[in-house]
Design an enzyme around this catalytic site. Sequence first.
Site, PDB file in Angstrom:
ATOM      1  N   LYS A  11       0.856  -1.204   0.000  1.00 29.87           N
ATOM      2  CA  LYS A  11       0.000   0.000   0.000  1.00 29.87           C
ATOM      3  C   LYS A  11       0.890   1.252   0.000  1.00 29.87           C
ATOM      4  CE  LYS A  11      -3.571  -2.836   2.017  1.00 29.87           C
ATOM      5  NZ  LYS A  11      -4.795  -2.967   2.810  1.00 29.87           N
ATOM      6  N   HIS A  95      -8.817  -3.445  -6.040  1.00 21.55           N
ATOM      7  CA  HIS A  95      -8.681  -3.455  -4.578  1.00 21.55           C
ATOM      8  C   HIS A  95      -9.789  -2.602  -3.954  1.00 21.55           C
ATOM      9  CE1 HIS A  95      -7.115  -3.054  -0.540  1.00 21.55           C
ATOM     10  NE2 HIS A  95      -6.354  -4.099  -0.806  1.00 21.55           N
ATOM     11  N   GLU A 167     -11.002 -10.655  -0.933  1.00 21.83           N
ATOM     12  CA  GLU A 167     -10.707  -9.819   0.230  1.00 21.83           C
ATOM     13  C   GLU A 167     -12.005  -9.235   0.773  1.00 21.83           C
ATOM     14  OE1 GLU A 167      -6.307  -8.452   0.101  1.00 21.83           O
ATOM     15  OE2 GLU A 167      -7.502  -6.924  -0.890  1.00 21.83           O
ATOM     16  N   GLY A 173      -7.424  -4.775   7.217  1.00 21.71           N
ATOM     17  CA  GLY A 173      -6.849  -3.822   8.158  1.00 21.71           C
ATOM     18  C   GLY A 173      -7.604  -3.734   9.472  1.00 21.71           C
TER      19      GLY A 173
HETATM   20  P1  13P Z   1      -4.414  -6.400   5.718  1.00 22.76           P
HETATM   21  O1  13P Z   1      -3.632  -7.677   5.617  1.00 22.76           O
HETATM   22  O2  13P Z   1      -3.647  -5.274   6.326  1.00 22.76           O
HETATM   23  O3  13P Z   1      -5.767  -6.624   6.334  1.00 22.76           O
HETATM   24  O4  13P Z   1      -4.698  -5.924   4.200  1.00 22.76           O
HETATM   25  C1  13P Z   1      -5.181  -6.831   3.281  1.00 22.76           C
HETATM   26  C2  13P Z   1      -5.145  -6.198   1.943  1.00 22.76           C
HETATM   27  O5  13P Z   1      -5.853  -5.239   1.686  1.00 22.76           O
HETATM   28  C3  13P Z   1      -4.222  -6.723   0.954  1.00 22.76           C
HETATM   29  O6  13P Z   1      -4.460  -6.191  -0.310  1.00 22.76           O
END
Ligand code: 13P
Length: 250
Positions: A11, A95, A167, A173
Amino acid sequence: MRNKIVAGNWKMNTSVEEGIQLAKEIAQGDIPHDVKLIIAPPFTHLASIKEIIKNNDKISLSAQNCHEKVSGAYTGEISSKMLADLGIEYVILGHSERRTYFHEDDTDIFYKMRVALDNGLKVILCVGEKLEQREVGDHFKVVQKQLEKTLCKFNATEAESVVIAYEPVWAIGTGKTASSEQAEEMHGFIREVIANNFDNKFSENIEILYGGSCKPNNAKEIFSQHNVDGGLIGGASLQSSDFLSIAGSF
Ligand code: 13P
């Protein structure tokens, strides 16, 4: 045969120097022979990190986004052709953070996929429902629509260059991961949708990663599921020890 894949989405994190250090640590780490790693640093880091991993055939590089045009007057944007020129192999598209903060919808994502695939990039296509959609039982419908408006519009040869990442938005997060049953149930459903739009063989061969608070302490349980081929990792990809530990969790 499906590959085992662990991808790290950094990110908007790390300075260039920190990113180089992180990439070096990952490259020097103990990566299981049957696991493929993909790292997705910010754009500004890609050229330097490409150099670091150039002799390492276990690690591939991904961008986190690209524009839907090849070139032109689009100030501030990066095209898939530029990424391909740099020797980048993958791009993450769809995403939930792009969908939420940059208002990208499935049509935008389709166009980005179109141009990325045309320029020789592979795509990590993210799908996943929001909490309120799961709470009212719409999660399968939402993910099916996301797939049908993007992946399923390509032919099988093109779609072979796509890896899916499921996801659930409520798990990203938040520290709240999907249970392994929830992940397996959705991954199995994704395979059904893909089988209906392509065929069984194609569906059995496409890799489907899980993403959302995947950490060293829960990766093994999630990765043990039949339809889970690995993970797309956010927070835990920023520490080489955590990322490598997740890579060792199959
Ligand atoms: P986290 O592992 O921080 O929850 O994020 C997942 C993500 O968005 C991967 O693209």
